[in-house]
Design an enzyme around this catalytic site. Structure first.
Site, PDB file in Angstrom:
ATOM      1  N   LYS A 103       0.868  -1.185   0.000  1.00 44.25           N
ATOM      2  CA  LYS A 103       0.000   0.000   0.000  1.00 44.25           C
ATOM      3  C   LYS A 103       0.898   1.226   0.000  1.00 44.25           C
ATOM      4  O   LYS A 103       2.000   1.197   0.554  1.00 44.25           O
ATOM      5  CB  LYS A 103      -0.894   0.026   1.240  1.00 44.25           C
ATOM      6  N   ASP A 157      -6.607   4.197  -4.945  1.00 47.95           N
ATOM      7  CA  ASP A 157      -7.275   4.044  -3.647  1.00 47.95           C
ATOM      8  C   ASP A 157      -7.938   5.404  -3.370  1.00 47.95           C
ATOM      9  O   ASP A 157      -8.187   6.192  -4.304  1.00 47.95           O
ATOM     10  CB  ASP A 157      -6.273   3.638  -2.549  1.00 47.95           C
TER      11      ASP A 157
HETATM   12  P1  NAD Z   1     -12.677   7.622  -2.927  1.00 47.54           P
HETATM   13  O1  NAD Z   1     -11.681   8.653  -2.589  1.00 47.54           O
HETATM   14  O2  NAD Z   1     -13.050   7.434  -4.352  1.00 47.54           O
HETATM   15  O3  NAD Z   1     -14.024   7.838  -2.096  1.00 47.54           O
HETATM   16  C1  NAD Z   1     -14.054   7.973  -0.710  1.00 47.54           C
HETATM   17  C2  NAD Z   1     -15.451   8.466  -0.347  1.00 47.54           C
HETATM   18  O4  NAD Z   1     -15.608   8.457   1.070  1.00 47.54           O
HETATM   19  C3  NAD Z   1     -15.735   9.899  -0.799  1.00 47.54           C
HETATM   20  O5  NAD Z   1     -17.069   9.984  -1.250  1.00 47.54           O
HETATM   21  C4  NAD Z   1     -15.560  10.701   0.490  1.00 47.54           C
HETATM   22  O6  NAD Z   1     -16.271  11.919   0.460  1.00 47.54           O
HETATM   23  C5  NAD Z   1     -16.144   9.727   1.480  1.00 47.54           C
HETATM   24  N1  NAD Z   1     -15.803   9.950   2.891  1.00 47.54           N
HETATM   25  C6  NAD Z   1     -14.599  10.214   3.441  1.00 47.54           C
HETATM   26  N2  NAD Z   1     -14.715  10.349   4.778  1.00 47.54           N
HETATM   27  C7  NAD Z   1     -16.044  10.176   5.070  1.00 47.54           C
HETATM   28  C8  NAD Z   1     -16.797  10.176   6.275  1.00 47.54           C
HETATM   29  N3  NAD Z   1     -16.231  10.396   7.448  1.00 47.54           N
HETATM   30  N4  NAD Z   1     -18.138   9.947   6.183  1.00 47.54           N
HETATM   31  C9  NAD Z   1     -18.733   9.720   5.004  1.00 47.54           C
HETATM   32  N5  NAD Z   1     -18.056   9.680   3.835  1.00 47.54           N
HETATM   33  C10 NAD Z   1     -16.725   9.909   3.874  1.00 47.54           C
HETATM   34  O7  NAD Z   1     -12.093   6.249  -2.326  1.00 47.54           O
HETATM   35  P2  NAD Z   1     -12.533   4.780  -2.723  1.00 47.54           P
HETATM   36  O8  NAD Z   1     -11.576   4.261  -3.725  1.00 47.54           O
HETATM   37  O9  NAD Z   1     -13.993   4.729  -2.983  1.00 47.54           O
HETATM   38  O10 NAD Z   1     -12.189   3.987  -1.374  1.00 47.54           O
HETATM   39  C11 NAD Z   1     -13.093   3.910  -0.278  1.00 47.54           C
HETATM   40  C12 NAD Z   1     -12.655   2.772   0.638  1.00 47.54           C
HETATM   41  O11 NAD Z   1     -12.643   1.536  -0.090  1.00 47.54           O
HETATM   42  C13 NAD Z   1     -11.256   2.889   1.229  1.00 47.54           C
HETATM   43  O12 NAD Z   1     -11.228   2.278   2.499  1.00 47.54           O
HETATM   44  C14 NAD Z   1     -10.416   2.089   0.264  1.00 47.54           C
HETATM   45  O13 NAD Z   1      -9.186   1.643   0.840  1.00 47.54           O
HETATM   46  C15 NAD Z   1     -11.359   0.944  -0.006  1.00 47.54           C
HETATM   47  N6  NAD Z   1     -11.120   0.175  -1.218  1.00 47.54           N
HETATM   48  C16 NAD Z   1     -11.028   0.788  -2.419  1.00 47.54           C
HETATM   49  C17 NAD Z   1     -10.857   0.013  -3.562  1.00 47.54           C
HETATM   50  C18 NAD Z   1     -10.834   0.619  -4.935  1.00 47.54           C
HETATM   51  O14 NAD Z   1     -10.828  -0.143  -5.898  1.00 47.54           O
HETATM   52  N7  NAD Z   1     -10.864   1.926  -5.094  1.00 47.54           N
HETATM   53  C19 NAD Z   1     -10.756  -1.375  -3.460  1.00 47.54           C
HETATM   54  C20 NAD Z   1     -10.871  -1.977  -2.213  1.00 47.54           C
HETATM   55  C21 NAD Z   1     -11.056  -1.186  -1.108  1.00 47.54           C
END
Ligand code: NAD
Length: 427
Positions: free
Chosen positions: A117, A157
């Site tokens: 990561k 991410d």
């Molecule tokens: P992103 O940046 O695209 O989206 C994150 C979202 O969470 C945004 O809408 C943001 O406004 C919101 N957010 C942040 N803090 C918040 C809070 N306190 N309350 C409500 N909403 C909040 O990121 P993402 O890629 O969607 O990743 C989200 C999660 O999923 C992370 O934990 C990431 O590690 C995990 N993840 C992502 C992927 C991927 O393919 N992108 C794969 C597996 C896991």
């Protein structure tokens, strides 16, 4: 108005400690595996962690030096694999925890990868496109020697996108002297990206949720769902539940939450978010204090934002019957115990959100073989894989009479232990 991180409401709870949580989950899960103490010792810390300084010339001519990290937790099963996060709260312990969870996730879904990561401490919303590009390129220049299709393969991410991967793969080509698409996944299609990667994590969450609902004797059609976070993961998870006939009654992002007991029109919300950058201000629902989203009376809760959102302070008030973890580490260890005692089923992150890394593996394999994959093939193989892994974890959970998280860790750690033994690392 463009919102930035400064506009986000603050949560009252203490900052989560994901590294402690990840270590505890590994130690706990290992009790339900064939792993020796030596395996647990090896899995309890990352193999390597890099910290780098990334100088970026700002649009106004000034210089900002950002701090970046890359953790490679384990290469027992293959090269490190895991995303790069751009967020103000990034720190070494968070990156280490996220890398650990990637090791366990890749082992669980039987991919030939270890866990990695990366992250940069920054607020991407306050950077211009040019500044973001220079930061992305600077990250790759600082770490190029540690990356590679057989060494460490990053992906998007929180706070990064396929465009960021496009800049990164281009910078890697400049440093390496040749174009090597397999070093990053989640790339734009034009640069060797795979159709279906953007929606893969959200789709995988939907498949995992559907399997769990079925075990609970429920159908997706007519169930109520709340989704925390409307980014790359949450927006697609909400869309797939909506398309399958579920009523998505609540969604949130960092700026606030929405609630409509009749169901939110998710396609309209996608349009609103594309125009405004936030779910807030959407006319088809009432606004709610942001963190109340987690407490809505729904069948399914999908936390898809950041780690530590379901904690000792709110776990007792959660009304969902089923939690499908879209984010990595959204539930603290203490909260997990409260939820288990209350009979709430949790489909753990390492299973529920594995769709992203599964399709990233397809992308990497496609890049290496130079044979293109079609979107329907990607989707069908993802569905088959998610169903098979869910069934394996669920069977293990029944066998050991423990929650799905312990079962999933047990399955994953068995695979890691076997590989470590075969390599001669452990007894
Ligand atoms: P992103 O940046 O695209 O989206 C994150 C979202 O969470 C945004 O809408 C943001 O406004 C919101 N957010 C942040 N803090 C918040 C809070 N306190 N309350 C409500 N909403 C909040 O990121 P993402 O890629 O969607 O990743 C989200 C999660 O999923 C992370 O934990 C990431 O590690 C995990 N993840 C992502 C992927 C991927 O393919 N992108 C794969 C597996 C896991």
């Amino acid at each position: 108005m463009v919102l930035t991180q400064a506009d986000r409401p603050q949560s009252p709870q203490a900052a989560p400690d994901p590294y402690a949580a990840a270590r505890q989950q590994i130690a706990d899960g290992a009790r339900f595996s064939r792993a020796s103490d030596e395996v647990v010792e090896l899995l309890s810390r990352p193999a390597r962690v890099y910290e780098v300084a990334i100088p970026v010339r700002r649009d106004d001519g000034s210089l900002t030096v950002f701090t970046g990290y890359r953790a490679q937790h384990s290469d027992a099963l293959g090269p490190a694999k895991g995303g790069i996060r751009f967020h103000p709260d990034v720190n070494a312990d968070e990156v280490k925890a996220l890398a650990m969870w990637m090791t366990i996730k890749c082992a669980l879904v039987d991919l030939p990868y270890g866990g990695g990561k990366g992250g940069v401490i920054c607020d991407p919303g306050s950077l211009s496109q040019g500044e973001l590009e220079r930061l992305a390129r600077g990250y790759v220049r600082a770490l190029a020697e540690q990356l590679g299709p057989d060494r460490d393969i990053p992906a998007p991410d929180v706070g990064t996108s396929s465009q960021v991967m496009g800049w990164m793969v281009d910078e890697y080509a400049r440093v390496a002297g040749h174009f090597e698409p397999a070093v990053f996944t989640g790339k734009p299609l034009e640069l060797g990206g795979i159709p279906g990667r953007a929606e893969a994590t959200g789709l995988g969450i939907f498949y995992a949720g559907r399997e769990a609902l079925q075990e609970l004797g429920r159908k997706v059609d007519g169930t109520t769902v709340a989704v925390q976070g409307f980014g790359k993961v949450g927006s697609y998870a909400a869309r797939f539940f909506h398309q399958a006939g579920a009523r998505v009654v609540g969604v949130s992002d960092v700026y606030g939450a929405l609630h409509n007991p009749e169901g939110i029109d998710i396609e309209q919300l996608w349009v609103h978010v594309a125009q405004t950058g936030s779910v807030t201000g959407f006319p088809g629902a009432q606004e709610l204090p942001r963190d109340d989203l987690l407490l809505l009376p729904v069948d399914v809760l999908v936390p898809a934002a950041l780690e530590g959102q379901i904690h000792a302070g709110n776990a007792g008030s959660i009304q969902a019957r089923l939690i499908v973890e879209g984010a990595n580490g959204p539930t603290t260890v203490e909260a997990d115990e409260v939820l288990a005692a209350r009979g709430i089923t949790v489909v753990p992150d390492i299973l529920a959100n594995a769709g992203g890394v599964i399709v990233s593996y397809f992308e990497w394999a496609m890049n290496r073989s130079r044979v293109a994959w079609a979107a329907d093939e990607v989707q069908q193989r993802l569905e088959t894989k998610m169903k098979a892994v869910y069934a394996e974890v669920s069977a293990r959970a029944r066998e050991i009479k423990q929650p799905l998280r312990r079962a999933a860790y047990g399955v994953a750690i068995d695979r890691l232990a076997d590989a470590m033994r075969a390599r001669g690392w452990v007894k």
